[in-house]
Write a protein that holds these residues in place. Sequence first.
Motif, mmCIF file in Angstrom:
data_model
loop_
_atom_site.group_PDB
_atom_site.id
_atom_site.type_symbol
_atom_site.label_atom_id
_atom_site.label_comp_id
_atom_site.label_asym_id
_atom_site.label_seq_id
_atom_site.Cartn_x
_atom_site.Cartn_y
_atom_site.Cartn_z
ATOM 1 N N ARG A 139 26.437 42.251 56.114
ATOM 2 C CA ARG A 139 26.755 43.130 56.414
ATOM 3 C C ARG A 139 26.836 44.076 57.539
ATOM 4 O O ARG A 139 27.457 45.269 57.816
ATOM 5 C CB ARG A 139 25.704 44.642 55.681
ATOM 6 N N LYS A 142 30.297 44.658 60.246
ATOM 7 C CA LYS A 142 30.964 45.668 59.058
ATOM 8 C C LYS A 142 33.030 45.821 60.249
ATOM 9 O O LYS A 142 33.437 46.418 60.479
ATOM 10 C CB LYS A 142 30.745 47.349 58.849
ATOM 11 N N LYS A 160 27.454 43.528 50.783
ATOM 12 C CA LYS A 160 27.007 44.741 51.189
ATOM 13 C C LYS A 160 25.198 45.180 50.508
ATOM 14 O O LYS A 160 24.886 44.287 50.477
ATOM 15 C CB LYS A 160 28.170 46.107 50.286
ATOM 16 N N GLU A 166 32.148 43.289 49.190
ATOM 17 C CA GLU A 166 33.327 43.621 49.697
ATOM 18 C C GLU A 166 34.719 43.363 50.067
ATOM 19 O O GLU A 166 34.391 42.297 51.071
ATOM 20 C CB GLU A 166 32.578 44.794 51.178
ATOM 21 N N GLU A 198 35.183 47.701 44.554
ATOM 22 C CA GLU A 198 33.345 47.054 44.115
ATOM 23 C C GLU A 198 33.226 46.680 43.162
ATOM 24 O O GLU A 198 33.271 47.288 42.035
ATOM 25 C CB GLU A 198 32.492 48.221 44.692
#
Length: 516
Positions: A139, A142, A160, A166, A198
């Motif tokens: 994560r 990003k 996530k 994601e 999601e």
Amino acid sequence: MSTNTQKVLIIQDASKELCNVSIIDALRSLSLRPGAKVKLLGIIQAFRTVHRFYPLRCGIGSKSRLHSSATINKKREDIKQEVQQMTDEYSRCALIARICKQAETLKVEFDIAVEAGSLKEVSVEYAKNFGATHLILPRNLKKNKKYFMDNLSCAIYRMKIDSSLETVRGVEAAEVSVLSSGTHFNPENCEQREETFEISLCSVCMNRRAGIGVQTRDFTYAELNLATNGFSQENLLPILGKKIYRGQLNDLQKIMIREHPFKTIKEKDFKTEVQILGKVRHENVAMLLGSFSKGTHRLLIYEFVCNGSLSKHLSDKSRALTWERRLNIANGTAKGLEYLHGKQIYGSVRPSNILVTHDYQPLLSYFGLARSQYEDLDQSSETRLLKTFEYLPPEYEGTGLDLSKADVYSFGVVLLELITGRKTIGDTDGQSFLRWARPSLRQKKYMELIDPAVQDSVDIYQLYWIVRVADKCLSWNPNSRPSINKLVKDLECIVNHCGAEDFSLTESELMAAMSS
């Protein structure tokens, strides 16, 4: 090596905590075929020194800071030792052992590797050399999504904070990217995805939704018999008027098995329906995972939704059904309905078909094609129940039924049940539900409608608008009802305290004005 082999590369920042649950869930959500190759790549950032304030990083986080004093040559030796040490830690780690065991269950190969360098650059280089078809990023990368999109052509996902994935670039988009670059691509590696959303994880029971790339398949009776412990009574869900079993497959996927409501449906029509419904993918619609058909038996297999139906919660007068949750259920249900209407699927709107998670996320289920929901409704044992609660619109037994507006009417009844709570004949002085409610709608006695269970917490502003929307949906004239698209917009506005767009009088208000 077969070109059909799926190759999944999972990137792990070696200074961060390793979570086996996240990795196992990620593998399950990708719906990997037997023989797939999965590699966990731990990357030590080359110019950082790790301080061992905490023991083994495999499961416990560690802190790091930029290294500023070591020479490059000395640092290389340090990095080499760090790589070996991290490799040893991973190989002894209990969490890694659990991942390996799960990989065996899924019949996929699992391996680990450790490299040093820039997190994003090493990830890209290793993915190319590995021939990755799927890349899962941590994560903390990003902000680097564009870098990976520009330098790789495989499917890319990002982990996530709640362990869900994601989708940065799905498999279909990856196919286009590879073809445009002139690279060979085998279409058998491509899962079919109509929608991306999601993948939610229930915060209470940790039940995870089926992966969005899952394709429908034909189940065997032996599989379903094993999943339900011989279709035992303990796995029969307490849903009035339906025979639905819960089960668990060998890959730990939880399922619901339902008999097709119309037993006379022909094999060809059943297969066609399954093929169409199997493509439905939306966050507020339960997925059809597959089917079983033999002789006169027609079974539909759905993903499991953990907290039962809205009908159950309404009948039980559940205090967990707070005002906020009721609005969210209404909002999510309308979005799922809008999606189904876009697929020409109608007739699924009643509380027994709205399933909820423990987080009260609604999912429409047990839906079917238009002909098997309205045109063939007289064959169904549910018809009496639907008429009793008046989910069917007044024009149902006439001609020229507008299926979308009929669903909007049914949704209006559900909306009114959410506002008032499930009413018994005793609650309504012996009157039908709508006959009891309509006078209060006309006279704007909204507080008389509100369920006593939420009366102290209701938002008056939201109550005013939600009752008006319900009243609009319940118009006798189909043309006076809002479209499903407008309904979704209005509910979204109500949830977010910005009112609704339509200030025109409702049918009840017009009738009240005429009689005054």
